[in-house]
Design a protein around this motif. Structure first.
Motif, PDB file in Angstrom:
ATOM      1  N   UNK A 386       1.003  -1.153  -0.065  1.00  9.16           N
ATOM      2  CA  UNK A 386      -0.154   0.051   0.061  1.00  9.16           C
ATOM      3  C   UNK A 386       0.814   1.233   0.068  1.00  9.16           C
ATOM      4  N   UNK A 387       0.584   2.300  -0.572  1.00 11.31           N
ATOM      5  CA  UNK A 387       1.421   3.357  -1.083  1.00 11.31           C
ATOM      6  C   UNK A 387       0.533   4.571  -1.402  1.00 11.31           C
ATOM      7  N   UNK A 429      -5.493  -2.434   2.684  1.00 13.44           N
ATOM      8  CA  UNK A 429      -6.224  -3.232   3.391  1.00 13.44           C
ATOM      9  C   UNK A 429      -5.630  -3.893   4.548  1.00 13.44           C
ATOM     10  N   UNK A 430      -6.459  -3.532   5.995  1.00 10.32           N
ATOM     11  CA  UNK A 430      -5.821  -4.005   7.050  1.00 10.32           C
ATOM     12  C   UNK A 430      -5.692  -5.639   7.225  1.00 10.32           C
ATOM     13  N   UNK A 431      -4.379  -5.966   7.910  1.00  9.84           N
ATOM     14  CA  UNK A 431      -4.250  -7.202   8.150  1.00  9.84           C
ATOM     15  C   UNK A 431      -4.860  -7.743   9.521  1.00  9.84           C
ATOM     16  N   UNK A 432      -5.045  -9.102   9.534  1.00  7.82           N
ATOM     17  CA  UNK A 432      -5.862  -9.498  10.858  1.00  7.82           C
ATOM     18  C   UNK A 432      -4.858  -9.740  11.940  1.00  7.82           C
ATOM     19  N   UNK A 433      -5.309  -9.623  13.019  1.00  9.55           N
ATOM     20  CA  UNK A 433      -4.577  -9.399  14.328  1.00  9.55           C
ATOM     21  C   UNK A 433      -3.715  -8.356  14.321  1.00  9.55           C
ATOM     22  N   UNK A 434      -3.741  -7.263  13.730  1.00 12.21           N
ATOM     23  CA  UNK A 434      -2.892  -6.229  13.724  1.00 12.21           C
ATOM     24  C   UNK A 434      -1.547  -6.321  13.000  1.00 12.21           C
ATOM     25  N   UNK A 435      -1.689  -7.351  11.985  1.00 10.61           N
ATOM     26  CA  UNK A 435      -0.708  -7.569  11.046  1.00 10.61           C
ATOM     27  C   UNK A 435      -0.479  -6.410  10.049  1.00 10.61           C
ATOM     28  N   UNK A 436       0.547  -6.685   8.919  1.00  6.96           N
ATOM     29  CA  UNK A 436       0.919  -5.541   8.078  1.00  6.96           C
ATOM     30  C   UNK A 436      -0.264  -5.436   7.224  1.00  6.96           C
ATOM     31  N   UNK A 468      -8.910 -15.407   2.169  1.00  9.17           N
ATOM     32  CA  UNK A 468      -8.146 -14.149   2.575  1.00  9.17           C
ATOM     33  C   UNK A 468      -7.904 -13.961   3.884  1.00  9.17           C
ATOM     34  N   UNK A 469      -8.840 -14.224   4.633  1.00  4.02           N
ATOM     35  CA  UNK A 469      -8.669 -14.308   6.219  1.00  4.02           C
ATOM     36  C   UNK A 469      -7.404 -15.214   6.564  1.00  4.02           C
ATOM     37  N   UNK A 470      -7.218 -16.496   5.835  1.00  2.00           N
ATOM     38  CA  UNK A 470      -6.184 -17.308   6.592  1.00  2.00           C
ATOM     39  C   UNK A 470      -5.057 -16.860   5.728  1.00  2.00           C
ATOM     40  N   UNK A 471      -4.947 -16.006   4.841  1.00  2.00           N
ATOM     41  CA  UNK A 471      -3.869 -15.084   4.367  1.00  2.00           C
ATOM     42  C   UNK A 471      -3.347 -13.856   5.099  1.00  2.00           C
ATOM     43  N   UNK A 472      -4.064 -13.598   6.070  1.00  2.00           N
ATOM     44  CA  UNK A 472      -3.973 -12.709   6.938  1.00  2.00           C
ATOM     45  C   UNK A 472      -4.581 -11.210   6.486  1.00  2.00           C
TER      46      UNK A 472
END
Length: 503
Positions: A386-387, A429-436, A468-472
């Motif tokens: 993302x940029x 697009x936000x990552x799950x569990x505060x990920x990248x 996609x959730x499994x991909x974070x």
């Protein structure tokens, strides 16, 4: 209280954009084609500017012909010609730059900016066909017939009256390049003072022109005209072309009910539809297509890093003839003539510096984009980060608006293809569990990959969200649907129907 007049002195600050600064900003957002046209116009206006050649120039080799022609253009001995030339140079005196230096690699002895090449057609042959400045090379080329020209030729052979031919000519002019006449017939009738029924009758005649299906008002009518020409427009086929939305959805059962035929007949009718042309005007010449040339190139280095360099072929070469300027300045002149020469010199210097600054800015922005998106160049779209404009602007110490102008209409040639600079900017697009966070473009690419690999087990939007959730990647179902529709991918229901129809 007595009323009186008085003078007050106040100190304040204000930002003033000179015309030259405004033009410098405009140069940033010009494409390479628009920039070449702008520079060409400036060279025609300014007798001190000329197209650049090689950096090692021998003034004695290009002595008198060019100087003589410039002297004729300037004509200091003719006041009327001077005044006309001076009026053409309607540029202010203020110089855009109050100082600063340029690198040796970017400028040359005669203030050359950018590369170019010049072909001397006078040496192309001894027959004389290319000699002379008046030769129109493009005019000698044969041109393809356009759709409008083809239709206008058929009007005179249509048997229409003189008045109806005028109506037909108007309808042809309203036809687009695809061959559709989507204009409002009521408006045409009102503009020409004709009866709407007569306009529609003329349109029916025009719909018999070649190519078959031309001047239809929509896709359904276009296909119907082609089927009528083949003598295949029976009631069942007519019902089919009136319900193209069901064809697009592969609703075979609904089509069987509407057309009154069985499943096998529907498949045969759809196969016949696919043999028709939805764009009858596409076979004819349209406007000139201009190939996109990259402004910068990206190439991979042996150490795995990526180098960014300007495309020198798209940068116009411009130089100021200082020797000619010195020669003219030494002549006895009136004050107005000196002012004109000074304006020409200032504008020439400003243009060369502006072109140099524009090239530097593009290179600086492109280099930062490559640095930020190095994973994309190394591994592909799935690794696009993302940029936004602010990230690049902060990194190179520029304003966001400057970065926005630089990335407009600019293209980057990379080992992975040609991309517009704006392609590398995408939402996060936000990552799950505060990920990248993930780039929206990378998520869109993953959705396309999942659907391409789904096979006969069609994935619903909800199932894609789970994967996609499994991909974070934390994403909503409506966002998946929006990205899927932007990729022109039908829904899971329509994809299942396609699989059943092809079985």
């Amino acid at each position: 209280m007595a009323i009186s007049q008085r003078l007050d002195m106040r100190q304040g600050q204000s930002l003033v954009m000179t015309p030259q600064l405004q033009q410098a900003i405009k140069l940033l957002q010009l494409s390479n084609i628009e920039l070449a046209e702008f520079v060409e116009a400036e060279i025609e206006r300014n007798p001190l500017l000329e197209h650049g050649e090689s950096s090692e120039r021998d003034d004695s080799d290009r002595e008198l012909p060019e100087r003589a022609s410039k002297r004729e253009e300037l004509n200091l001995d003719d006041n009327s010609a001077l005044n006309e030339a001076r009026e053409a140079m309607d540029a202010p005196k203020e110089d855009l730059y109050d100082g600063g230096t340029t690198s040796d690699s970017a400028t040359t002895a005669n203030e050359m900016s950018g590369p170019s090449a010049r072909t001397d057609w006078s040496q192309a042959g001894s027959g004389g066909s290319f000699s002379g400045d008046d030769y129109d090379f493009e005019g000698s080329l044969s041109s393809e017939t356009t759709l409008h020209e083809h239709l206008h030729k058929q009007i005179s052979m249509s048997g229409l009256s003189q008045a109806d031919q005028l109506i037909a000519a108007r309808l042809v002019d309203e036809t687009d390049e695809a061959g559709y006449c989507k204009t409002d017939l009521e408006e045409v009738a009102s503009a020409l003072g004709a009866d709407p029924a007569n306009v529609e009758a003329v349109l029916e005649v025009c719909q018999g022109f070649e190519p078959v299906g031309v001047m239809a008002r929509d896709v359904s009518e276009c296909l119907a005209l082609q089927l009528k020409d083949r003598d295949r427009l029976d009631p069942a086929m007519h019902a089919l072309v009136r319900n193209l939305d069901l064809v697009a959805k592969h609703d075979i059962k609904g089509l069987c009910d509407i057309c009154g035929v069985d499943k096998e007949d529907v498949f045969d009718m759809i196969a016949e539809l696919r043999s028709l042309t939805p764009r009858p005007g596409s076979a004819f010449a349209s406007g000139t297509t201009i190939a996109v040339a990259p402004d910068v190139f990206v190439r991979e280095m042996p150490n795995g890093m990526f180098a960014v360099e300007l495309n020198s072929d798209t940068l116009p070469r411009v130089l100021m003839d200082k020797a000619y300027y010195a020669e003219v300045s030494a002549l006895p002149m009136r004050e107005r003539e000196k002012e004109f020469i000074s304006e020409c010199a200032q504008n020439a210097s400003w243009l060369i510096k502006s072109l140099d600054q524009r090239a530097r800015t593009i290179l600086k922005v492109a280099s930062e984009i490559v640095r930020q998106q190095d994973a994309f160049f190394a591994h592909g779209v799935a690794h696009l980060r993302p940029l936004n404009l602010k990230q690049v602007a902060d990194a190179i110490d520029m304003h966001e608006s400057t970065v926005s102008r630089v990335t407009s209409n600019k293209y980057m040639g990379t080992p992975r293809g040609l991309f517009e600079l704006k392609y590398f900017f995408s939402a996060a697009i936000p990552g799950t569990a505060g990920g990248d966070a993930h780039s929206a473009e990378a998520v869109r690419y993953r959705i396309k990959q999942l659907i391409d690999d789904e096979g006969k087990k069609v994935l619903s939007d909800d199932k894609i969200v789970e994967i996609l959730t499994e991909f974070g990647i934390e994403i909503a179902r409506r966002t998946v649907a929006k990205y899927r529709e932007s990729l022109n991918i039908p829904s899971s229901v329509q994809r299942r129907r396609q699989i059943r129809a092809s079985a």
